[in-house]
Structure formats: structure tokens, C-alpha cells
Design a protein around this motif. Structure first.
Motif, mmCIF file in Angstrom:
data_model
loop_
_atom_site.group_PDB
_atom_site.id
_atom_site.type_symbol
_atom_site.label_atom_id
_atom_site.label_comp_id
_atom_site.label_asym_id
_atom_site.label_seq_id
_atom_site.Cartn_x
_atom_site.Cartn_y
_atom_site.Cartn_z
ATOM 1 N N ASP A 100 67.884 30.397 -19.298
ATOM 2 C CA ASP A 100 67.924 29.554 -20.486
ATOM 3 C C ASP A 100 66.834 28.491 -20.384
ATOM 4 O OD1 ASP A 100 69.011 28.574 -22.959
ATOM 5 O OD2 ASP A 100 70.052 27.000 -21.833
ATOM 6 N N LYS A 101 66.022 28.378 -21.424
ATOM 7 C CA LYS A 101 64.989 27.347 -21.535
ATOM 8 C C LYS A 101 64.083 27.275 -20.310
ATOM 9 C CE LYS A 101 67.798 24.661 -24.653
ATOM 10 N NZ LYS A 101 68.731 23.571 -24.797
ATOM 11 N N GLY A 102 63.663 28.446 -19.815
ATOM 12 C CA GLY A 102 62.712 28.483 -18.712
ATOM 13 C C GLY A 102 63.306 28.359 -17.328
ATOM 14 N N ILE A 103 64.626 28.299 -17.239
ATOM 15 C CA ILE A 103 65.287 28.161 -15.937
ATOM 16 C C ILE A 103 66.163 29.384 -15.683
ATOM 17 C CG2 ILE A 103 66.872 26.791 -14.519
ATOM 18 C CD1 ILE A 103 64.267 25.320 -15.111
ATOM 19 N N LEU A 104 65.916 30.061 -14.563
ATOM 20 C CA LEU A 104 66.775 31.148 -14.109
ATOM 21 C C LEU A 104 67.828 30.529 -13.205
ATOM 22 C CD1 LEU A 104 67.364 34.234 -13.654
ATOM 23 C CD2 LEU A 104 65.927 34.005 -11.610
ATOM 24 N N GLU A 105 69.096 30.802 -13.501
ATOM 25 C CA GLU A 105 70.179 30.279 -12.671
ATOM 26 C C GLU A 105 70.950 31.446 -12.073
ATOM 27 O OE1 GLU A 105 72.770 26.465 -13.024
ATOM 28 O OE2 GLU A 105 73.578 27.979 -14.392
ATOM 29 N N VAL A 106 71.086 31.451 -10.756
ATOM 30 C CA VAL A 106 71.809 32.497 -10.041
ATOM 31 C C VAL A 106 72.985 31.829 -9.338
ATOM 32 C CG1 VAL A 106 71.676 34.291 -8.277
ATOM 33 C CG2 VAL A 106 69.657 33.765 -9.671
#
Length: 131
Positions: free
Chosen positions: A106-112
Motif C-alpha cells: 500500500d502506497k509504496g510500502i510492502l508489509e510482510v
């Protein structure tokens, strides 16, 4: 010799500031946090399509993020954008539940988000065979 030094450094900084592709394996900037329930990784990957440009994989205790920012042809002008392959590998905690890892973008951020098993479930007792 001293007149040559600024020219050498100038050429080098011009190359760094140019629109040349990234060197293979350029590192992705990230931040992480660890709680009793989860290990969370946030990777900065602006302007990418998560379906085409980003891959997240796990092999044993290593989580890998691979991304590619493709070069778009420009007619004329200046570009300070960097293009090419980006990658990062992170060692997971010993009690990571690799089967239930979730990733979102979301919005340029990958969250794992990597869920963690309780300390009792993380390991198992190995029986010792007698002679």
C-alpha cells in the motif's frame, strides 16, 4: 595531479547521480519489529506494481524480497530515478510460522507479517536412540 582529483571525483559523482541502472542486487531499505505474536517487516518500494514487480518468498528460515523497477524510455531530460533489480533477505526468528506469512502493498510500502508460534510449539524433542 591535484587538478585531476576533482575531475575524477566529479566523474564518479556524475555517474552516481545519473539515470544508469542499479547494480545487480541493490539493497531494499526496510524496517522491522518483533513482538511475542509476530515479526513484521516493512520494505520501501515506491512506484511498483506488486503483481508484476515484487516477489516475496521463504526458504527455510530466510525470507527474500525481490523487486524490479523497470526503465521507462525518456526522450530528453534529466532523471535521478534508479532502475534495476532490488533484493533483500532477512533471517526469520526460530519460532516463525512460515506457512502463514502474509504480505500486502500500500502506497509504496510492502508489509510482510510473519506469525510466531509459542515457545512450546516452536521446537520438538528429539528422541535419543540407545545402543
Amino acid at each position: 595531479m591535484t587538478a585531476l582529483m576533482p575531475r575524477l571525483f566529479g566523474d564518479f559523482t556524475d555517474w552516481l547521480e545519473s539515470d544508469r541502472p542499479l547494480l545487480p542486487g541493490h539493497v531494499i531499505r526496510l524496517e522491522d519489529s518483533l513482538t511475542d505474536q509476530e515479526y513484521r517487516i516493512r520494505a520501501e518500494l515506491p512506484g511498483m506494481d506488486p503483481d508484476k514487480d515484487i516477489q516475496v518468498s521463504v526458504d527455510g528460515a530466510v525470507l527474500s524480497i525481490h523487486a524490479e523497477r523497470r526503465y521507462e524510455e525518456q526522450v530528453k531530460g534529466r532523471s535521478e530515478f534508479r532502475y534495476g533489480m532490488l533484493q533483500r533477505a532477512v533471517r526469520l526468528p526460530g519460532n516463525a510460522d512460515a506457512d502463514n506469512i502474509k504480505a500486502s502493498y500500500d502506497k509504496g510500502i510492502l508489509e510482510v507479517v510473519v506469525p510466531l508460534r509459542s515457545a512450546e510449539a516452536a521446537g520438538r524433542q528429539i528422541p535419543i536412540a540407545g545402543s
